[in-house]
Motif scaffolding. Sequence first.
Motif, mmCIF file in Angstrom:
data_model
loop_
_atom_site.group_PDB
_atom_site.id
_atom_site.type_symbol
_atom_site.label_atom_id
_atom_site.label_comp_id
_atom_site.label_asym_id
_atom_site.label_seq_id
_atom_site.Cartn_x
_atom_site.Cartn_y
_atom_site.Cartn_z
ATOM 1 N N ILE A 89 0.971 -1.162 0.013
ATOM 2 C CA ILE A 89 -0.031 -0.092 -0.020
ATOM 3 C C ILE A 89 1.033 1.338 -0.092
ATOM 4 O O ILE A 89 1.892 1.052 0.161
ATOM 5 C CB ILE A 89 -0.871 0.084 1.325
ATOM 6 C CG1 ILE A 89 0.026 0.159 2.590
ATOM 7 C CG2 ILE A 89 -1.827 -1.142 1.298
ATOM 8 C CD1 ILE A 89 -0.807 0.308 3.755
ATOM 9 N N SER A 90 0.262 2.350 -0.297
ATOM 10 C CA SER A 90 0.830 3.767 -0.032
ATOM 11 C C SER A 90 -0.169 4.555 0.792
ATOM 12 O O SER A 90 0.468 5.717 0.859
ATOM 13 C CB SER A 90 1.282 4.365 -1.449
ATOM 14 O OG SER A 90 2.204 3.549 -2.305
ATOM 15 N N GLY A 91 -1.284 4.479 0.809
ATOM 16 C CA GLY A 91 -2.229 5.326 1.323
ATOM 17 C C GLY A 91 -3.357 4.805 2.257
ATOM 18 O O GLY A 91 -3.311 3.955 3.157
ATOM 19 N N ARG A 92 -4.636 5.064 1.830
ATOM 20 C CA ARG A 92 -5.817 5.068 2.595
ATOM 21 C C ARG A 92 -5.972 3.610 2.702
ATOM 22 O O ARG A 92 -6.436 3.169 4.056
ATOM 23 C CB ARG A 92 -6.746 5.367 1.676
ATOM 24 C CG ARG A 92 -8.275 5.216 2.237
ATOM 25 C CD ARG A 92 -9.092 6.044 1.004
ATOM 26 N NE ARG A 92 -9.029 5.298 -0.445
ATOM 27 C CZ ARG A 92 -9.875 5.710 -1.205
ATOM 28 N NH1 ARG A 92 -10.531 6.650 -1.117
ATOM 29 N NH2 ARG A 92 -9.479 5.080 -2.447
ATOM 30 N N GLY A 93 -5.882 2.609 2.027
ATOM 31 C CA GLY A 93 -5.817 1.134 2.269
ATOM 32 C C GLY A 93 -7.277 0.514 2.481
ATOM 33 O O GLY A 93 -7.545 -0.352 3.100
ATOM 34 N N SER A 94 -8.333 1.254 1.745
ATOM 35 C CA SER A 94 -9.649 0.608 1.732
ATOM 36 C C SER A 94 -9.942 -0.737 1.045
ATOM 37 O O SER A 94 -10.552 -1.547 1.374
ATOM 38 C CB SER A 94 -10.490 1.777 1.411
ATOM 39 O OG SER A 94 -10.578 1.667 -0.216
ATOM 40 N N ASN A 95 -9.041 -1.017 -0.023
ATOM 41 C CA ASN A 95 -8.918 -2.364 -0.743
ATOM 42 C C ASN A 95 -8.338 -3.393 0.579
ATOM 43 O O ASN A 95 -8.805 -4.272 0.389
ATOM 44 C CB ASN A 95 -8.259 -2.215 -2.075
ATOM 45 C CG ASN A 95 -9.255 -1.684 -3.048
ATOM 46 O OD1 ASN A 95 -10.007 -2.349 -3.452
ATOM 47 N ND2 ASN A 95 -8.916 -0.486 -3.392
ATOM 48 N N SER A 146 4.209 -0.792 3.432
ATOM 49 C CA SER A 146 4.027 0.501 2.827
ATOM 50 C C SER A 146 5.272 1.057 2.240
ATOM 51 O O SER A 146 6.335 0.951 3.243
ATOM 52 C CB SER A 146 3.125 1.166 3.924
ATOM 53 O OG SER A 146 2.928 2.628 3.192
ATOM 54 N N ASN A 147 5.416 2.085 1.515
ATOM 55 C CA ASN A 147 6.384 2.832 1.105
ATOM 56 C C ASN A 147 6.155 4.168 1.847
ATOM 57 O O ASN A 147 7.181 5.038 1.484
ATOM 58 C CB ASN A 147 6.751 3.128 -0.267
ATOM 59 C CG ASN A 147 5.546 3.604 -0.947
ATOM 60 O OD1 ASN A 147 4.419 3.574 -0.827
ATOM 61 N ND2 ASN A 147 5.735 4.695 -1.972
ATOM 62 N N LYS A 148 5.114 4.301 2.527
ATOM 63 C CA LYS A 148 4.875 5.688 3.277
ATOM 64 C C LYS A 148 4.456 5.243 4.556
ATOM 65 O O LYS A 148 3.648 4.570 4.869
ATOM 66 C CB LYS A 148 3.646 6.191 2.546
ATOM 67 C CG LYS A 148 3.737 6.617 1.221
ATOM 68 C CD LYS A 148 4.296 8.076 0.893
ATOM 69 C CE LYS A 148 4.347 8.461 -0.419
ATOM 70 N NZ LYS A 148 4.882 9.530 -0.921
ATOM 71 N N ALA A 149 5.264 6.067 5.545
ATOM 72 C CA ALA A 149 5.073 5.901 6.999
ATOM 73 C C ALA A 149 3.775 6.322 7.314
ATOM 74 O O ALA A 149 3.301 5.749 8.440
ATOM 75 C CB ALA A 149 6.138 6.672 7.706
#
Length: 206
Positions: free
Chosen positions: A7-13, A35-38
């Motif tokens: 993932i990189s964000g919201r994660g609804s999937n 994730s590549n984003k903390a």
Amino acid sequence: MDLGVLISGRGSNLQAILDAVADKRLDARVRLVLSNKAKAQGLERAAEAGVPTTVLSHLEFPDRESFDAALVERLQQAGVEWVVLAGFMRIVTPVFLDAFPNRVINIHPSLLPSFPGVDAQAQALAYGVRVSGCTVHLVNEGVDAGPILAQAAVAVRQHDTRDELAARILQEEHRLLVETLQTIAHGGLAIEAPAEGERPRVRLRR
Ligand code: GRF
């Protein structure tokens, strides 16, 4: 089915997968969320579900290949066999794909091959199509270009904004992704070697 979700964000999937696993609608275990984003919201969703998480920033690697090698190492250590890219905003290289041959799955918010790349929903609106939707596909070296596994159509309404259309597509994404993973968990994929100049044919075994 031992899954790793990137993932990189919201994660609804990701949430749709976690919910389906919890409800036993999906016979799978999420072994690791990467994730590549903390600050990705999806990391909290994973933690809430008791799933291990790792953050690896691509900015800390000199090139795509070394970043991908690090991702592969973490995923393999966690026992991951299938990888789902669920809003992962990086292009993966052969280093990654060769480690999970025909086992990397992406969800994209358009009916591919229309509107690959970023903000597919805005692309669809700008083009003026009357029907859009979402696609679950195997990942290859191209951008949103791998063999298609499943698609769902969503009507574009006359006065849709980008966000209204995106929200209706997202509902279908959650359903389609989980259903496709469950079909793979039970039957796997049938992959035919392509004739020269043709695309490989991949279908879900039901
Ligand atoms: C989804 O629209 C997906 O199709 C695209 O990125 C978005 C991710 O949303 N690849 P989320 O992080 O799963 O909420």
